[in-house]
Design a protein around this motif. Structure first.
Motif, PDB file in Angstrom:
ATOM      1  N   ILE A  71     -54.418  47.153  -6.876  1.00 11.03           N
ATOM      2  CA  ILE A  71     -54.647  47.652  -8.234  1.00 11.03           C
ATOM      3  C   ILE A  71     -55.842  46.902  -8.768  1.00 11.03           C
ATOM      4  CG2 ILE A  71     -53.711  47.960 -10.527  1.00 11.03           C
ATOM      5  CD1 ILE A  71     -50.907  47.891  -9.253  1.00 11.03           C
ATOM      6  N   LYS A  72     -56.908  47.632  -8.981  1.00 11.48           N
ATOM      7  CA  LYS A  72     -58.127  47.004  -9.482  1.00 11.48           C
ATOM      8  C   LYS A  72     -57.935  46.589 -10.937  1.00 11.48           C
ATOM      9  CE  LYS A  72     -62.815  46.641  -9.259  1.00 11.48           C
ATOM     10  NZ  LYS A  72     -63.523  45.802  -8.321  1.00 11.48           N
ATOM     11  N   MET A  74     -55.052  47.170 -14.416  1.00 11.37           N
ATOM     12  CA  MET A  74     -53.833  47.765 -14.938  1.00 11.37           C
ATOM     13  C   MET A  74     -53.806  47.558 -16.436  1.00 11.37           C
ATOM     14  SD  MET A  74     -50.003  46.957 -13.704  1.00 11.37           S
ATOM     15  CE  MET A  74     -48.598  47.607 -14.554  1.00 11.37           C
TER      16      MET A  74
ATOM     17  N   MET B   1     -62.875  53.189 -16.910  1.00 13.68           N
ATOM     18  CA  MET B   1     -62.385  51.910 -17.391  1.00 13.68           C
ATOM     19  C   MET B   1     -62.798  51.719 -18.839  1.00 13.68           C
ATOM     20  SD  MET B   1     -62.899  49.201 -14.396  1.00 13.68           S
ATOM     21  CE  MET B   1     -64.136  50.076 -13.465  1.00 13.68           C
ATOM     22  N   LYS B   3     -61.835  49.150 -20.766  1.00  6.70           N
ATOM     23  CA  LYS B   3     -62.074  47.738 -21.093  1.00  6.70           C
ATOM     24  C   LYS B   3     -62.552  46.982 -19.874  1.00  6.70           C
ATOM     25  CE  LYS B   3     -58.680  47.388 -24.714  1.00  6.70           C
ATOM     26  NZ  LYS B   3     -57.322  46.950 -24.971  1.00  6.70           N
ATOM     27  N   GLU B  22     -42.765  44.183 -10.517  1.00 13.74           N
ATOM     28  CA  GLU B  22     -43.282  45.405 -11.133  1.00 13.74           C
ATOM     29  C   GLU B  22     -42.868  45.502 -12.589  1.00 13.74           C
ATOM     30  OE1 GLU B  22     -41.738  45.382  -8.184  1.00 13.74           O
ATOM     31  OE2 GLU B  22     -43.029  46.389  -6.734  1.00 13.74           O
ATOM     32  N   MET B  25     -44.789  42.995 -14.601  1.00 14.42           N
ATOM     33  CA  MET B  25     -46.148  43.451 -14.871  1.00 14.42           C
ATOM     34  C   MET B  25     -46.141  44.524 -15.946  1.00 14.42           C
ATOM     35  SD  MET B  25     -47.458  43.515 -10.976  1.00 14.42           S
ATOM     36  CE  MET B  25     -48.774  44.645 -11.110  1.00 14.42           C
ATOM     37  N   GLN B  26     -45.175  45.434 -15.857  1.00 12.78           N
ATOM     38  CA  GLN B  26     -45.112  46.525 -16.821  1.00 12.78           C
ATOM     39  C   GLN B  26     -44.846  45.991 -18.220  1.00 12.78           C
ATOM     40  OE1 GLN B  26     -45.856  49.681 -15.981  1.00 12.78           O
ATOM     41  NE2 GLN B  26     -45.872  49.933 -18.210  1.00 12.78           N
ATOM     42  N   VAL B  29     -48.059  44.441 -19.517  1.00 13.15           N
ATOM     43  CA  VAL B  29     -49.074  45.453 -19.817  1.00 13.15           C
ATOM     44  C   VAL B  29     -48.729  46.178 -21.112  1.00 13.15           C
ATOM     45  CG1 VAL B  29     -49.810  47.723 -19.048  1.00 13.15           C
ATOM     46  CG2 VAL B  29     -49.994  45.779 -17.516  1.00 13.15           C
ATOM     47  N   CYS B  33     -51.557  43.350 -22.408  1.00 17.61           N
ATOM     48  CA  CYS B  33     -52.300  42.514 -21.459  1.00 17.61           C
ATOM     49  C   CYS B  33     -53.097  43.395 -20.519  1.00 17.61           C
ATOM     50  CB  CYS B  33     -51.335  41.675 -20.629  1.00 17.61           C
ATOM     51  SG  CYS B  33     -50.320  40.597 -21.619  1.00 17.61           S
ATOM     52  N   VAL B  34     -54.123  42.800 -19.946  1.00 20.77           N
ATOM     53  CA  VAL B  34     -54.939  43.505 -18.964  1.00 20.77           C
ATOM     54  C   VAL B  34     -54.803  42.769 -17.644  1.00 20.77           C
ATOM     55  CG1 VAL B  34     -57.265  44.200 -18.322  1.00 20.77           C
ATOM     56  CG2 VAL B  34     -56.566  44.272 -20.716  1.00 20.77           C
ATOM     57  N   LEU B  35     -54.365  43.485 -16.642  1.00 24.98           N
ATOM     58  CA  LEU B  35     -54.255  42.874 -15.319  1.00 24.98           C
ATOM     59  C   LEU B  35     -55.350  43.462 -14.439  1.00 24.98           C
ATOM     60  CD1 LEU B  35     -50.431  43.285 -14.654  1.00 24.98           C
ATOM     61  CD2 LEU B  35     -51.580  41.530 -15.965  1.00 24.98           C
ATOM     62  N   SER B  36     -55.873  42.651 -13.583  1.00 24.82           N
ATOM     63  CA  SER B  36     -56.870  43.192 -12.671  1.00 24.82           C
ATOM     64  C   SER B  36     -56.764  42.485 -11.326  1.00 24.82           C
ATOM     65  CB  SER B  36     -58.274  43.029 -13.277  1.00 24.82           C
ATOM     66  OG  SER B  36     -58.503  41.688 -13.601  1.00 24.82           O
ATOM     67  N   GLN B  37     -57.376  43.094 -10.368  1.00 23.71           N
ATOM     68  CA  GLN B  37     -57.409  42.576  -8.999  1.00 23.71           C
ATOM     69  C   GLN B  37     -56.005  42.239  -8.491  1.00 23.71           C
ATOM     70  OE1 GLN B  37     -60.251  42.892  -7.783  1.00 23.71           O
ATOM     71  NE2 GLN B  37     -61.787  42.459  -9.338  1.00 23.71           N
ATOM     72  N   ILE B  38     -55.128  43.202  -8.666  1.00 19.01           N
ATOM     73  CA  ILE B  38     -53.751  42.949  -8.233  1.00 19.01           C
ATOM     74  C   ILE B  38     -53.654  43.228  -6.741  1.00 19.01           C
ATOM     75  CG2 ILE B  38     -51.336  43.536  -8.610  1.00 19.01           C
ATOM     76  CD1 ILE B  38     -52.315  44.648 -11.378  1.00 19.01           C
ATOM     77  N   LYS B  39     -53.169  42.244  -6.031  1.00 20.54           N
ATOM     78  CA  LYS B  39     -53.125  42.381  -4.585  1.00 20.54           C
ATOM     79  C   LYS B  39     -51.732  42.032  -4.097  1.00 20.54           C
ATOM     80  CE  LYS B  39     -56.105  41.240  -0.732  1.00 20.54           C
ATOM     81  NZ  LYS B  39     -57.033  40.252  -0.212  1.00 20.54           N
ATOM     82  N   HIS B  40     -51.255  42.847  -3.225  1.00 17.94           N
ATOM     83  CA  HIS B  40     -49.924  42.639  -2.682  1.00 17.94           C
ATOM     84  C   HIS B  40     -50.016  41.677  -1.513  1.00 17.94           C
ATOM     85  CE1 HIS B  40     -46.451  43.871  -0.180  1.00 17.94           C
ATOM     86  NE2 HIS B  40     -45.848  43.894  -1.382  1.00 17.94           N
TER      87      HIS B  40
END
Lengths: 99, 393
Positions: A71-72, A74, B1, B3, B22, B25-26, B29, B33-40
């Motif tokens: 996810i780049k 969210m 995008m 923001k 999850e 995070m939800q 958000v 909040c702004v989340l970015s570069q989420i990596k599993h």
């Protein structure tokens, strides 16, 4: 949402030529090839792993399968997905499906 | 995008561990909040980047969703700024070195004056000094070269023209001296008189009327030639001429019979020392001590950095061993030596054109270990002296 309300919205969006996602609270998914997916109007993240992402929206669920998914970004109702997309499946709530 | 994350916002990369990431995070958000570069990473670990201002929200929700947060890294200007605050010495050094470079680049290091005689050059330099232009001064507050040129031409009348150019950290001046083509001064009436007693041997009066002749013996102050061309006319010209005369000098000279000399025998030892200010610390060779009467030579090597002398110097103290020797020359030799000394000391006191014609030993004796000589020298020299006549009034 009741059924007749849905039908009314559908009719309004068709009659006035309005975008369906605005009128019908449907998720709008924009994909760039198979590398990016931009999902708007989603209500929640149900599952996240590097091969599958499940997102809930007002009318049901959405499952995106792929490889090396990230996810780049969210935001509250937006999601920018990166990776190699393989499929987008719609799981309708009314059918009661969804795993 | 909608923001984008600006560079000047602080960002934190965190690792979230837990069962219901999850929903966590939800929840975050939905709070904005702004989340970015989420990596599993694996089924219970997710790597993500969040904004600094969202951190309280994360803290609030992490317990409710039973997640553990681990910091990975921070980036962005606020964090960078905080990190730099701890490196005050480094920043001080950077600022100081920038300042030093600025100061050094704006300091005048040399002044070059070309095309002028040494006296005029010194005058120009001292004038420049009075304007505040000298090596080592800051060039920021200095006047413009054009202004300096104008001031120099005003203040030094002997300068016909001066070119002033500032090249980097040096001043280059090129001057042309003013040549005065003044009218020669009106001839001043004058006579020529004898400056010394003597016998005239040669005479050449280019202007004026000679009053004496060759082979005349004249006393000091005697008029040799007059500017009054006609007798009793009262009209004078400037008398110019040369009168060579034979003069006599009596010279008494003492010469020790024994010549004492100290000779360096070639053995030397050097003590090296480092001197700071007035304190000198021996470094090498100080163990070699000689108690004899030795000749010591001290040489200090100074260091310069960009025209400034450093306070640290290296000193070399070289001690030469001396050998004492006394020589007793023969009588003829010491007389010869005395004659030579007498001749030299006489010539030093006379004019350049004086010439020794003859020398004679009048008396010779030995007194308390000294050879005593009385000499007579016959010298030919110019005895003409111009004496101005106050005329009329």
């Amino acid at each position: 949402m009741s059924k007749w309300q849905n039908q009314l919205r559908n009719w309004v969006s068709q009659y006035f030529d309005l975008p369906a996602d605005v009128m019908l609270d449907l998720p709008r998914i924009t994909t760039i090839g198979s590398i990016h997916a931009y999902i708007e109007n989603c209500t929640g993240l149900l599952h996240f792993s590097d091969h599958e992402i499940r997102i809930s929206h007002r009318r049901g669920e959405l499952s995106i399968k792929g490889k090396d998914l990230r996810i780049k970004m969210m935001l509250k109702e937006e999601l920018l997905l990166e990776g190699k997309l393989l499929s987008i499946d719609f799981i309708d709530e009314s059918k009661g499906g969804g795993d | 995008m909608s923001k984008n994350l600006p560079v000047f916002q602080g960002r934190i990369t965190i690792k979230v561990k837990g069962g219901s990431i999850e929903s966590f995070m939800q929840a975050c958000v939905s709070e904005g909040c702004v989340l970015s570069q989420i990596k599993h990473l694996d089924d219970s670990t997710v790597l993500m980047t969040i904004r600094v201002q969202d951190w309280p929200t994360f803290k609030k929700y992490r317990k409710r969703h039973r997640c553990r947060i681990q910091f990975v890294s921070t980036e962005g200007l606020p964090f960078f700024y905080n990190a730099q605050k701890k490196k005050k010495a480094l920043w001080l050094a950077i600022v100081c070195s920038c300042l030093a470079v600025f100061l050094l680049a704006n300091t005048l290091w040399s002044i070059k004056v070309e095309g002028l005689e040494p006296e005029l050059e010194a005058a120009v330099k001292s004038q420049l000094d009075s304007y505040g232009i000298k090596p080592g001064s800051l060039s920021i507050s200095m006047k413009q070269p054009r202004e300096v040129q104008r001031l120099l031409l005003e203040d030094i009348p002997d300068l016909l023209w001066v070119g002033v150019k500032k090249q980097g950290t040096s001043y280059q001046l090129y001057g042309v001296k003013q040549t005065n083509y003044d009218e020669p001064e009106a001839p001043r009436p004058s006579n020529i008189v004898a400056s010394k007693k003597g016998m005239i041997t040669k005479m050449f009066i280019s202007k004026g009327r000679p009053l004496v002749e060759v082979n005349d013996v004249v006393k000091k102050g005697k008029m040799l030639a007059t500017g009054e061309l006609k007798e009793d006319s009262g009209k004078y010209v400037e008398a110019v001429g040369e009168v060579l005369a034979e003069t006599w000098y009596r010279v008494e000279i003492d010469q020790p019979e024994q010549i004492e000399q100290t000779l360096t025998d070639g053995n030397s030892s050097t003590v090296y020392s480092i001197a700071i200010g007035k304190v000198s610390i021996p470094v090498w060779g100080f163990w070699r001590k000689n108690d004899e009467e030795d000749r010591e030579e001290r040489y200090e090597q100074t260091f310069e950095l960009f025209g400034w002398e450093l306070p640290v110097r290296i000193g070399h103290n070289t001690t030469y061993e001396n050998e004492f020797s006394a020589q007793q020359p023969s009588k003829e030799q010491s007389v010869k030596e005395a004659l030579k000394n007498g001749r030299n000391s006489l010539l030093v006191n006379l004019n350049e054109d004086a010439e020794i014609l003859d020398e004679k030993i009048l008396h010779q004796g030995v007194d308390r270990g000294k050879v005593k000589l009385i000499l007579l020298f016959k010298v030919e020299e110019n005895i003409a002296e111009t004496k101005y006549v106050s005329q009329g009034d």
